[in-house]
Enzyme design. Structure first.
Site, mmCIF file in Angstrom:
data_model
loop_
_atom_site.group_PDB
_atom_site.id
_atom_site.type_symbol
_atom_site.label_atom_id
_atom_site.label_comp_id
_atom_site.label_asym_id
_atom_site.label_seq_id
_atom_site.Cartn_x
_atom_site.Cartn_y
_atom_site.Cartn_z
ATOM 1 N N GLU A 1 0.885 -1.163 0.000
ATOM 2 C CA GLU A 1 0.000 0.000 0.000
ATOM 3 C C GLU A 1 0.926 1.218 0.000
ATOM 4 O OE1 GLU A 1 -3.407 -0.241 2.975
ATOM 5 O OE2 GLU A 1 -2.150 -1.920 3.555
ATOM 6 N N ARG B 1 5.570 -12.897 9.797
ATOM 7 C CA ARG B 1 5.907 -11.493 9.677
ATOM 8 C C ARG B 1 7.213 -11.253 10.424
ATOM 9 N NH1 ARG B 1 2.375 -7.136 8.451
ATOM 10 N NH2 ARG B 1 3.252 -5.242 9.328
ATOM 11 N N LYS C 1 3.906 0.661 9.926
ATOM 12 C CA LYS C 1 3.996 1.894 9.144
ATOM 13 C C LYS C 1 3.341 3.064 9.873
ATOM 14 C CE LYS C 1 2.833 0.031 5.102
ATOM 15 N NZ LYS C 1 2.404 -0.054 3.697
HETATM 16 P P1 ATP Z 1 1.332 -1.932 8.034
HETATM 17 O O1 ATP Z 1 0.407 -3.043 8.490
HETATM 18 O O2 ATP Z 1 2.388 -1.544 8.998
HETATM 19 O O3 ATP Z 1 0.628 -0.781 7.396
HETATM 20 P P2 ATP Z 1 1.595 -3.610 5.813
HETATM 21 O O4 ATP Z 1 2.131 -4.908 6.198
HETATM 22 O O5 ATP Z 1 0.128 -3.526 5.655
HETATM 23 O O6 ATP Z 1 2.137 -2.547 6.833
HETATM 24 P P3 ATP Z 1 1.879 -3.431 3.011
HETATM 25 O O7 ATP Z 1 2.342 -2.297 2.209
HETATM 26 O O8 ATP Z 1 0.445 -3.807 2.909
HETATM 27 O O9 ATP Z 1 2.265 -3.093 4.502
HETATM 28 O O10 ATP Z 1 2.771 -4.712 2.787
HETATM 29 C C1 ATP Z 1 3.077 -5.222 1.527
HETATM 30 C C2 ATP Z 1 3.435 -6.681 1.639
HETATM 31 O O11 ATP Z 1 4.522 -6.841 2.545
HETATM 32 C C3 ATP Z 1 2.300 -7.496 2.181
HETATM 33 O O12 ATP Z 1 2.170 -8.633 1.377
HETATM 34 C C4 ATP Z 1 2.712 -7.870 3.566
HETATM 35 O O13 ATP Z 1 2.272 -9.166 3.862
HETATM 36 C C5 ATP Z 1 4.226 -7.818 3.506
HETATM 37 N N1 ATP Z 1 4.803 -7.402 4.792
HETATM 38 C C6 ATP Z 1 4.588 -6.244 5.437
HETATM 39 N N2 ATP Z 1 5.253 -6.203 6.592
HETATM 40 C C7 ATP Z 1 5.939 -7.369 6.701
HETATM 41 C C8 ATP Z 1 6.823 -7.937 7.674
HETATM 42 N N3 ATP Z 1 7.133 -7.274 8.785
HETATM 43 N N4 ATP Z 1 7.327 -9.153 7.432
HETATM 44 C C9 ATP Z 1 7.013 -9.825 6.306
HETATM 45 N N5 ATP Z 1 6.206 -9.353 5.349
HETATM 46 C C10 ATP Z 1 5.654 -8.143 5.535
HETATM 47 MG MG MG Z 2 -1.218 -3.961 4.528
#
Ligand code: ATP
Ligand code: MG
Length: 578
Positions: A48, A272, A282
């Site tokens: 995102e 994660r 984020k």
């Molecule tokens: P937040 O929840 O902090 O806003 P997010 O995980 O929703 O962050 P995205 O931009 O949606 O952020 O993530 C893109 C991809 O990265 C998704 O497929 C998510 O599963 C993966 N991802 C995000 N954070 C992690 C992490 N800490 N470890 C492994 N994969 C991750």
């Molecule tokens: Mg997300």
């Protein structure tokens, strides 16, 4: 300095064998059974655009791109840009830059917003099939109706609207007739489902907001959960890999796909990534930026890829780390020391050595001729003979670290003190004889004598010294600003806070110390941003992008001390899979 890790179970280097075997096995199985016919393996990385990428994303990127590559498949970069209020072009640009920096290139650049038209058509299709309805309840009322994990939800009084009325209302929502929040479109699934995501989730909301790509074309926006699975399907993503928190959403994505009769992407979840002493949310990272607790998303203390890069972390080390961690089905908080260990390992092999004095103390060699200078030959990298050697100037007046001199040495202090002889690295043996103080009594000069026969750092009579210290010739020294970074949080678990306190109350107040007048050997005059060095005995440093020839700025990437080996010994009990 290399720390040897005995019995380490951590594979090293880019050739390390990843352990994300359940993902690989699932894909291999799907290839074998031709689950997707002869279609090539297609994955995607779906951020995102509401913040910068962090080290956790590096893991997802490496899995998405790495596995597709292993199976001769392809990976798209898709922005899941369904939330115009939080998304910006700045994030889109930064995300693309960071993925490329990490060393990956996408097949196609996609945006969920490109599918807004298709998603809307599908919403109409679901309404016509009696599987979606417009709800006039407020957000609060919807929440109250949802029930809890132990209680079923309650049907909305609007749940049984006619298809015609639903079509009419959705069309009017789209044309801007209603204010934000007045109505939503919901999937008609099951208000008693044990999975809360299946209790008639919202598909569309009214939002009169300008989107970074579609502008004002839309005033209703699909929810992430209504857009994500179908976006995968549109792109014919065969394996949609994501972190574990999406496991509960998988039945919903599947429900949309089944009810629309579209390409059935297979979702697979993995753990994660998290680290001690930092946060990877984020939302929290944005708060740090907005409250100016850091200088920006790329502040070298941030766990963002741009922050790590500015700090001097390398794509190679980050890739090696996430590869060695692999994927599992259980979330684990990794020790930040492990990341640091991988980075030290990488920098130890590649960083050029240099001498730099961060807290200078003047040394005067009384028996060295005034006005004389000579050059000593120094290896650029003892780990890599192809890095060659350089000539470092030596003269009567030098700088050493304040820490390397004690007028009254404590027990086991082997560095310079009155009457004690030490080696000046690659140069001579010197013995401290006397000191000069300023008005307040601080030692400002140490007077020494040297042994001319010890040139190169060894005395012909075989005399031993217990300590070798680094130095910079004062007449030849160049000045630089040095930024010493430390951990952003004081607690291993930053979320460990008192009643009513925010995670930011665990911020480390001393995470940045700026030294304005470090003294560097003159070979460092010609550096450019991101160049990396090991300042001997001090740590790994890189040139900051604020640096200019007239004002050099270095960031400390890491000190030399590797505490990972200790942790590994203490926790592994002889090598489990960390
Ligand atoms: P937040 O929840 O902090 O806003 P997010 O995980 O929703 O962050 P995205 O931009 O949606 O952020 O993530 C893109 C991809 O990265 C998704 O497929 C998510 O599963 C993966 N991802 C995000 N954070 C992690 C992490 N800490 N470890 C492994 N994969 C991750
Ligand atoms: Mg997300």
């Amino acid at each position: 300095m290399t720390i040897e890790i005995p019995d380490s179970s951590i594979p090293q280097g880019p050739e390390a064998q990843p352990v994300n075997s359940f993902l690989r096995e699932q894909i291999a199985e799907d290839v074998r059974t031709k689950k997707f016919g002869d279609a090539v393996i297609q994955t995607r990385f779906p951020p995102e655009p509401n913040g910068y990428l962090h080290i956790g994303h590096a893991k997802a990127i490496s899995i998405d791109f790495g596995l597709a590559d292993e199976f001769g498949g392809k990976t798209n970069l898709r922005f899941d840009d369904t939330n115009p209020e939080k998304e910006e072009q700045e994030y889109v640009d930064a995300i693309m830059e960071d993925i490329r920096w990490l060393g990956f290139e996408w097949e196609r650049l996609c945006y969920a917003s490109d599918y807004f038209g298709q998603l809307y058509e599908w919403a109409l299709q679901l309404i016509k099939a009696g599987k979606a309805y417009v709800d006039d309840l407020t957000a609060d009322e919807i929440r109250q109706h949802r029930g809890t994990l132990t209680e079923p939800g309650k049907d909305s009084p609007y749940r049984n609207r006619s298809v015609e009325e639903n079509l009419d209302l959705l069309q009017r929502m789209k044309s801007g007739e209603f204010p934000d929040g007045s109505r939503v479109l919901r999937a008609k699934i099951d208000m008693a489902s044990p999975n809360l995501n299946m209790r008639d989730p919202v598909m569309y909301r009214i939002l009169h907001a300008t989107h970074h790509r579609t502008g004002d074309a839309w005033c209703i926006y699909p929810m992430y959960d209504y857009a994500h699975g179908q976006s995968d399907s549109i792109e014919k993503v065969t394996h949609s890999m994501c972190s574990l928190e999406f496991a509960d959403h998988q039945p919903l994505y599947r429900w949309f796909i089944d009810n629309l009769g579209i390409f059935p992407s297979q979702q697979i979840e993995f753990d994660r990534l998290n680290f001690t002493y930092t946060v990877l949310s984020k939302r929290k990272l944005l708060q740090l930026v907005q409250e100016r607790r850091v200088s920006g998303w790329d502040d070298p203390r941030m766990p963002t890829l741009s922050g790590l890069r500015r700090r001097g972390f390398t794509a190679e080390a980050i890739r090696a780390l996430v590869t060695s961690l692999g994927a599992s089905r259980t979330n684990v908080v990794q020790d930040i020391e492990l990341l640091e260990h991988f980075q030290r390992d990488d920098l130890n092999r590649r960083a050029r050595r240099a001498m730099a004095v961060l807290h200078p103390l003047k040394v005067i060699i009384d028996n060295y001729p005034a006005g004389q200078e000579e050059f000593v030959e120094v290896a650029n990298n003892p780990e890599d003979s192809s890095a060659g050697t350089r000539q470092v100037p030596f003269s009567r007046e030098l700088y050493i670290e304040q820490d390397d001199f004690r007028e009254v040495p404590p027990a086991k202090y082997y560095r310079l003190s009155p009457g004690k002889e030490v080696r000046l690295r690659n140069a001579y043996f010197v013995t401290a004889r006397s000191v000069v103080r300023d008005a307040t009594g601080n030692v400002v000069e140490v007077h020494c004598t040297y042994d001319p026969a010890s040139r190169g750092g060894n005395s012909p009579d075989g005399r031993k010294v217990k300590s070798t210290i680094h130095w910079v010739s004062s007449a030849h020294a160049i000045s630089a600003e040095v930024r010493l970074y430390d951990r952003l949080f004081t607690k291993a678990d930053p979320y460990d806070v008192g009643e009513g306190e925010d995670v930011l109350s665990n911020l480390n107040p001393n995470s940045l110390e700026i030294l304005s007048d470090a003294k560097l050997e003159p070979s460092l005059a010609e550096v450019k941003a991101e160049d990396q060095f090991q300042f001997e005995r001090v740590g790994y440093f890189c040139v900051d992008r604020d640096s200019a020839p007239e004002k050099l700025v270095f960031n400390r990437t890491l000190s030399l001390k590797d505490s990972w080996a200790k942790i590994e010994k203490a926790t592994s009990g002889g090598g489990d899979a960390r």
